[in-house]
Design a protein around this motif. Structure first.
Motif: not given
Length: 207
Positions: A48-50, A55-56, A66-67, A123-125
């Motif tokens: 998810v964090f990657e 993206a952001f 953050y992670l 968050a959506l990415a």
């Protein structure tokens, strides 16, 4: 807060076709599903964090989560998240939590309120190699359907930049005004959506 493409969703796009079963006699192999939608777990946090970081940071210069924060929310409320996996690889995600006030506040950035009735979509990415394919739209429809099956959730709320307001309005979100949350010099809009229509359809279908 979200960043992704704003391509419209065709009605049939959300109906993903199942894989064709292997003919009898063919050697069976363990394969990962071509498409899988499921709630995320803390074990998914690094993937998810990657995606989120690329993206952001590329758009806003910051990350909403953050992670360690991702792990925190996926531990507290994994049922308010959804990931889209293709052959085991995470390609898009949504992370949410519960909130218990009428509007978002700076405090809502870090808290999950289990007694709340508002799903805060944090968050959506979409992974950069899969953007421009409408995946954000498909995932959002899936996630809203998922939220509609949770009796405690009566509303959904999110914050976004000006350019993304029309995108979220396609899903029934309405603009309620400037968001009280700021990140450095960045300001956002707050959008809300009632979940009663989903709950009503669930009751009428008997599901």
């Amino acid at each position: 807060m979200s960043t992704q493409s704003t391509y419209p969703l065709e009605p049939e796009a959300s109906q993903l076709q199942p894989e064709t079963p292997k003919a009898p006699g063919h050697q069976r192999r363990h394969t990962l599903p071509a498409n899988e939608f499921r709630c995320l777990t803390p074990e998914d946090a690094a993937s998810v964090f990657e995606i989120e970081r690329e993206a952001f940071i590329s758009v806003l210069g910051i990350c909403p989560l953050y992670l360690e924060e991702i792990k925190h929310f996926l531990t507290l409320c994994p049922e308010l998240s959804m990931g889209w996996f293709q052959e085991g690889r995470l390609v898009a995600f949504i992370i949410g939590s519960l909130w218990d006030q009428e509007r978002l506040t700076q405090e809502s950035m870090t808290l999950h309120r289990p007694g709340g009735h508002t799903a805060h979509l944090r968050a959506l990415a979409v992974h950069h190699t899969f953007r421009g394919q409408g995946k954000g739209s498909i995932l959002m429809w899936r996630f809203l359907h998922h939220l509609g099956r949770q009796p405690a959730v009566r509303r959904a709320v999110l914050m976004c930049e000006d350019a993304l307001v029309p995108f979220y309005q396609k899903f029934g979100f309405r603009l309620v005004g400037p968001c009280a949350i700021t990140l450095g010099s960045l300001t956002f809009n707050e959008l809300q959506r009632s979940m009663w229509d989903h709950a009503s359809r669930r009751r009428n279908s008997g599901s």
